[in-house]
Design a protein around this motif. Structure first.
Motif, PDB file in Angstrom:
ATOM      1  N   ILE A   1       0.878  -1.179   0.000  1.00  0.00           N
ATOM      2  CA  ILE A   1       0.000   0.000   0.000  1.00  0.00           C
ATOM      3  C   ILE A   1       0.905   1.216   0.000  1.00  0.00           C
ATOM      4  O   ILE A   1       1.707   1.413   0.916  1.00  0.00           O
ATOM      5  N   VAL A   2       0.809   2.027  -1.042  1.00  0.00           N
ATOM      6  CA  VAL A   2       1.730   3.147  -1.249  1.00  0.00           C
ATOM      7  C   VAL A   2       0.924   4.440  -1.187  1.00  0.00           C
ATOM      8  O   VAL A   2       0.249   4.822  -2.145  1.00  0.00           O
ATOM      9  N   ASP A   3       0.999   5.101  -0.041  1.00  0.00           N
ATOM     10  CA  ASP A   3       0.180   6.282   0.255  1.00  0.00           C
ATOM     11  C   ASP A   3       1.103   7.471   0.522  1.00  0.00           C
ATOM     12  O   ASP A   3       1.722   7.568   1.582  1.00  0.00           O
ATOM     13  N   TYR A   4       1.204   8.386  -0.448  1.00  0.00           N
ATOM     14  CA  TYR A   4       2.152   9.500  -0.317  1.00  0.00           C
ATOM     15  C   TYR A   4       1.797  10.443   0.830  1.00  0.00           C
ATOM     16  O   TYR A   4       2.672  11.159   1.340  1.00  0.00           O
ATOM     17  N   GLU A   5       0.547  10.435   1.278  1.00  0.00           N
ATOM     18  CA  GLU A   5       0.171  11.325   2.373  1.00  0.00           C
ATOM     19  C   GLU A   5       0.897  10.970   3.673  1.00  0.00           C
ATOM     20  O   GLU A   5       1.036  11.811   4.569  1.00  0.00           O
ATOM     21  N   LEU A   6       1.397   9.753   3.765  1.00  0.00           N
ATOM     22  CA  LEU A   6       2.159   9.348   4.948  1.00  0.00           C
ATOM     23  C   LEU A   6       3.521  10.032   5.018  1.00  0.00           C
ATOM     24  O   LEU A   6       4.173  10.001   6.060  1.00  0.00           O
ATOM     25  N   THR A   7       3.958  10.654   3.925  1.00  0.00           N
ATOM     26  CA  THR A   7       5.287  11.281   3.902  1.00  0.00           C
ATOM     27  C   THR A   7       5.257  12.774   4.234  1.00  0.00           C
ATOM     28  O   THR A   7       6.310  13.404   4.311  1.00  0.00           O
ATOM     29  N   PHE A   8       4.081  13.354   4.433  1.00  0.00           N
ATOM     30  CA  PHE A   8       4.002  14.797   4.672  1.00  0.00           C
ATOM     31  C   PHE A   8       4.782  15.236   5.912  1.00  0.00           C
ATOM     32  O   PHE A   8       5.298  16.351   5.971  1.00  0.00           O
ATOM     33  N   SER A   9       4.860  14.380   6.912  1.00  0.00           N
ATOM     34  CA  SER A   9       5.521  14.760   8.159  1.00  0.00           C
ATOM     35  C   SER A   9       6.965  14.261   8.253  1.00  0.00           C
ATOM     36  O   SER A   9       7.599  14.390   9.301  1.00  0.00           O
ATOM     37  N   VAL A  10       7.485  13.711   7.172  1.00  0.00           N
ATOM     38  CA  VAL A  10       8.855  13.201   7.188  1.00  0.00           C
ATOM     39  C   VAL A  10       9.838  14.359   7.329  1.00  0.00           C
ATOM     40  O   VAL A  10       9.724  15.362   6.624  1.00  0.00           O
ATOM     41  N   PRO A  11      10.817  14.273   8.230  1.00  0.00           N
ATOM     42  CA  PRO A  11      11.796  15.359   8.404  1.00  0.00           C
ATOM     43  C   PRO A  11      12.576  15.631   7.122  1.00  0.00           C
ATOM     44  O   PRO A  11      12.753  14.746   6.272  1.00  0.00           O
ATOM     45  N   GLN A  12      13.055  16.859   6.996  1.00  0.00           N
ATOM     46  CA  GLN A  12      13.764  17.277   5.789  1.00  0.00           C
ATOM     47  C   GLN A  12      14.986  16.401   5.520  1.00  0.00           C
ATOM     48  O   GLN A  12      15.254  16.028   4.377  1.00  0.00           O
ATOM     49  N   ARG A  13      15.743  16.074   6.570  1.00  0.00           N
ATOM     50  CA  ARG A  13      16.938  15.243   6.381  1.00  0.00           C
ATOM     51  C   ARG A  13      16.555  13.870   5.828  1.00  0.00           C
ATOM     52  O   ARG A  13      17.231  13.324   4.942  1.00  0.00           O
ATOM     53  N   THR A  14      15.482  13.303   6.343  1.00  0.00           N
ATOM     54  CA  THR A  14      15.038  11.996   5.866  1.00  0.00           C
ATOM     55  C   THR A  14      14.552  12.079   4.423  1.00  0.00           C
ATOM     56  O   THR A  14      14.800  11.179   3.618  1.00  0.00           O
ATOM     57  N   THR A  15      13.854  13.167   4.081  1.00  0.00           N
ATOM     58  CA  THR A  15      13.420  13.364   2.698  1.00  0.00           C
ATOM     59  C   THR A  15      14.608  13.366   1.752  1.00  0.00           C
ATOM     60  O   THR A  15      14.583  12.739   0.683  1.00  0.00           O
ATOM     61  N   ALA A  16      15.677  14.060   2.145  1.00  0.00           N
ATOM     62  CA  ALA A  16      16.877  14.129   1.308  1.00  0.00           C
ATOM     63  C   ALA A  16      17.527  12.762   1.164  1.00  0.00           C
ATOM     64  O   ALA A  16      17.822  12.304   0.053  1.00  0.00           O
ATOM     65  N   ASP A  17      17.758  12.104   2.292  1.00  0.00           N
ATOM     66  CA  ASP A  17      18.502  10.844   2.267  1.00  0.00           C
ATOM     67  C   ASP A  17      17.731   9.739   1.545  1.00  0.00           C
ATOM     68  O   ASP A  17      18.301   8.999   0.733  1.00  0.00           O
ATOM     69  N   THR A  18      16.431   9.631   1.832  1.00  0.00           N
ATOM     70  CA  THR A  18      15.648   8.593   1.165  1.00  0.00           C
ATOM     71  C   THR A  18      15.447   8.925  -0.310  1.00  0.00           C
ATOM     72  O   THR A  18      15.382   8.031  -1.151  1.00  0.00           O
ATOM     73  N   GLY A  19      15.366  10.217  -0.632  1.00  0.00           N
ATOM     74  CA  GLY A  19      15.219  10.611  -2.027  1.00  0.00           C
ATOM     75  C   GLY A  19      16.436  10.252  -2.858  1.00  0.00           C
ATOM     76  O   GLY A  19      16.312   9.732  -3.978  1.00  0.00           O
ATOM     77  N   ILE A  20      17.637  10.511  -2.315  1.00  0.00           N
ATOM     78  CA  ILE A  20      18.845  10.138  -3.055  1.00  0.00           C
ATOM     79  C   ILE A  20      19.008   8.623  -3.079  1.00  0.00           C
ATOM     80  O   ILE A  20      19.527   8.059  -4.044  1.00  0.00           O
ATOM     81  N   ASP A  21      18.536   7.945  -2.052  1.00  0.00           N
ATOM     82  CA  ASP A  21      18.537   6.487  -2.055  1.00  0.00           C
ATOM     83  C   ASP A  21      17.734   5.970  -3.241  1.00  0.00           C
ATOM     84  O   ASP A  21      18.195   5.100  -3.991  1.00  0.00           O
ATOM     85  N   SER A  22      16.542   6.499  -3.431  1.00  0.00           N
ATOM     86  CA  SER A  22      15.707   6.031  -4.548  1.00  0.00           C
ATOM     87  C   SER A  22      16.326   6.412  -5.892  1.00  0.00           C
ATOM     88  O   SER A  22      16.234   5.642  -6.862  1.00  0.00           O
ATOM     89  N   LEU A  23      16.961   7.583  -5.966  1.00  0.00           N
ATOM     90  CA  LEU A  23      17.661   7.979  -7.193  1.00  0.00           C
ATOM     91  C   LEU A  23      18.777   6.983  -7.497  1.00  0.00           C
ATOM     92  O   LEU A  23      18.974   6.574  -8.649  1.00  0.00           O
ATOM     93  N   THR A  24      19.515   6.579  -6.462  1.00  0.00           N
ATOM     94  CA  THR A  24      20.589   5.602  -6.637  1.00  0.00           C
ATOM     95  C   THR A  24      20.043   4.268  -7.115  1.00  0.00           C
ATOM     96  O   THR A  24      20.632   3.613  -7.995  1.00  0.00           O
ATOM     97  N   HIS A  25      18.921   3.835  -6.557  1.00  0.00           N
ATOM     98  CA  HIS A  25      18.299   2.584  -7.004  1.00  0.00           C
ATOM     99  C   HIS A  25      18.008   2.624  -8.506  1.00  0.00           C
ATOM    100  O   HIS A  25      18.313   1.682  -9.239  1.00  0.00           O
ATOM    101  N   ALA A  26      17.400   3.724  -8.939  1.00  0.00           N
ATOM    102  CA  ALA A  26      17.016   3.826 -10.340  1.00  0.00           C
ATOM    103  C   ALA A  26      18.241   3.881 -11.254  1.00  0.00           C
ATOM    104  O   ALA A  26      18.292   3.202 -12.292  1.00  0.00           O
ATOM    105  N   LEU A  27      19.231   4.686 -10.875  1.00  0.00           N
ATOM    106  CA  LEU A  27      20.416   4.839 -11.713  1.00  0.00           C
ATOM    107  C   LEU A  27      21.207   3.535 -11.788  1.00  0.00           C
ATOM    108  O   LEU A  27      21.625   3.113 -12.875  1.00  0.00           O
ATOM    109  N   GLU A  28      21.402   2.882 -10.645  1.00  0.00           N
ATOM    110  CA  GLU A  28      22.170   1.638 -10.666  1.00  0.00           C
ATOM    111  C   GLU A  28      21.428   0.531 -11.407  1.00  0.00           C
ATOM    112  O   GLU A  28      22.052  -0.279 -12.111  1.00  0.00           O
ATOM    113  N   ALA A  29      20.113   0.472 -11.250  1.00  0.00           N
ATOM    114  CA  ALA A  29      19.347  -0.533 -11.989  1.00  0.00           C
ATOM    115  C   ALA A  29      19.502  -0.340 -13.492  1.00  0.00           C
ATOM    116  O   ALA A  29      19.583  -1.317 -14.252  1.00  0.00           O
ATOM    117  N   TYR A  30      19.562   0.913 -13.919  1.00  0.00           N
ATOM    118  CA  TYR A  30      19.615   1.217 -15.350  1.00  0.00           C
ATOM    119  C   TYR A  30      20.988   0.929 -15.958  1.00  0.00           C
ATOM    120  O   TYR A  30      21.083   0.491 -17.114  1.00  0.00           O
TER     121      TYR A  30
END
Length: 389
Positions: free
Chosen positions: A176-205
């Motif tokens: 279950i993927v609900d973006y509303e659960l991310t509204f309260s995520v701290p800025q540092r976590t947003t940055a780190d998890t965002g670059i994590d997902s970018l790394t996943h996509a780039l390395e997969a490609y």
């Protein structure tokens, strides 16, 4: 070469989707979940409001295991597996960031093993294809993509090794993927998890195990993350960017689950194990220097990734696009406040002393072998030194 494609049987995606957890369980014939989460989700009331209240209202009996830790350890997995085995549960629900979801996956795998088994028995190259019960994952960050992958990461507390565990036993039955659960995520976590997902996509490609199915997901994820990571970081309540990041993280998870990660992840796990750096942050520390290392070996792919991210155009040559990709990765780290290992507070002597062991652990994970340019131990040590700062 054939590709084996795996994904959850059912994915419910959209704002407010978490309230539909009871219906998802019903569709799958499940009714007695053990919910796996972290202490903050309980103490803040987040999990009660978002998930447990709907379960109660639907008359679903559940229990909660909330003793997870930021980097799942084998001892926590053993404790959770014991709770699972002793209860009358027909499924697990991993609710939270990557750690609770990875914990739930590992619990299912260990609980299906003979008594006395240890998590290290399942680390790659072993295949962990069996779980005691199915898993439903509900992410609260846009990063790991664990809700859609056949992987989990567990730290061996005896050796301080972050073990990669792969197999169908780690693949969620539903997400279950609900973006509303991310509204309260701290800025540092947003940055780190965002670059994590970018790394996943780039390395997969760019992985040596890339395939057309994973490619399409990786390119879509790169497009979404490339355009929306900064707005999500600077504007936490930006619904459009939060939704795009959540979708991009899920697609990146599906991409690397059906392709692979590569050298960044191989080198990142030992940093997390030895220095307790959050996984997404250690990926970010390494991403520019590792991308530069492999750039010429897969230049057309890196260039296409740059175009998908919006930092290069069709008119740019591959060489120009590759250069712009490197510039973007460095600029992203600066803007999102990603420190070097040195700036993070890791002492130079301790870093240097652990480099041979970290390089050996990186190679043992198997991920570096998927990199466009495959390193040996000496090359990995050199990259660690270049990334240190």
């Amino acid at each position: 070469m054939t590709a084996t494609i795996v994904s959850p049987r059912l994915m419910r995606i959209g704002g407010g989707a978490v309230a539909e957890a009871p219906e998802v369980l019903r569709l799958l014939g499940l009714s007695r979940p053990l919910v796996v989460t972290d202490p903050w989700m309980v103490s803040s009331g987040t999990i009660d409001r978002a998930l447990l209240a709907p379960l109660r209202a639907a008359g679903i009996a559940f229990a909660v295991f909330s003793e997870t830790v930021p980097d799942p350890t084998d001892t926590v997995i053993e404790a959770g597996a014991a709770v699972l085995i002793s209860g009358d549960h027909d499924c697990l629900i991993g609710f939270g960031g990557g750690s609770p979801m990875d914990t739930a996956k590992a619990m299912a795998i260990l609980a299906a093993a003979p008594p006395g088994a240890k998590m290290r028995s399942f680390k790659v190259p072993a295949q962990a294809d069996h779980g005691l019960v199915p898993i439903l994952c509900i992410p609260t960050t846009a990063g790991t993509g664990s809700e859609a992958t056949r992987f989990t990461i567990v730290t061996d507390t005896e050796t301080d090794e972050k073990m990669l565990i792969a197999g169908l036993g780690a693949l969620p039955l539903a997400a279950i993927v609900d973006y509303e659960l991310t509204f309260s995520v701290p800025q540092r976590t947003t940055a780190d998890t965002g670059i994590d997902s970018l790394t996943h996509a780039l390395e997969a490609y760019v992985s040596k195990r890339a395939n057309p199915h994973a490619d399409s997901l990786a390119l879509s994820a790169l497009q979404l993350i490339g355009r929306h990571l900064r707005p999500a970081y600077h504007q936490p309540k930006n619904a459009a960017s939060r939704e795009a990041m959540m979708l991009g993280a899920m697609q990146a998870g599906l991409a690397f689950s059906n392709s692979s990660v590569a050298l960044v992840h191989g080198m990142s796990r030992p940093i997390g194990a030895h220095f307790h750096v959050p996984h997404g942050l250690s990926n970010a520390m390494l991403l520019p220097v590792v991308t530069e290392y492999g750039l010429t070996e897969a230049l057309p792919r890196y260039a296409e990734a740059a175009r998908a991210m919006g930092v290069a155009t069709r008119e740019d040559s591959d060489a120009a696009a590759g250069t712009r990709l490197l510039e973007e990765l460095r600029a992203l780290n600066r803007e999102l406040g990603v420190p070097t290992p040195k700036d993070y507070g890791i002492g130079g002597n301790r870093w240097e002393g652990l480099l041979p062991l970290m390089a050996q652990q990186a190679l043992a994970s198997g991920s570096p072998a998927n990199n466009p340019r495959v390193p040996d131990e000496a090359a990995i040590i050199d990259l660690y030194r270049r990334a240190y700062g």
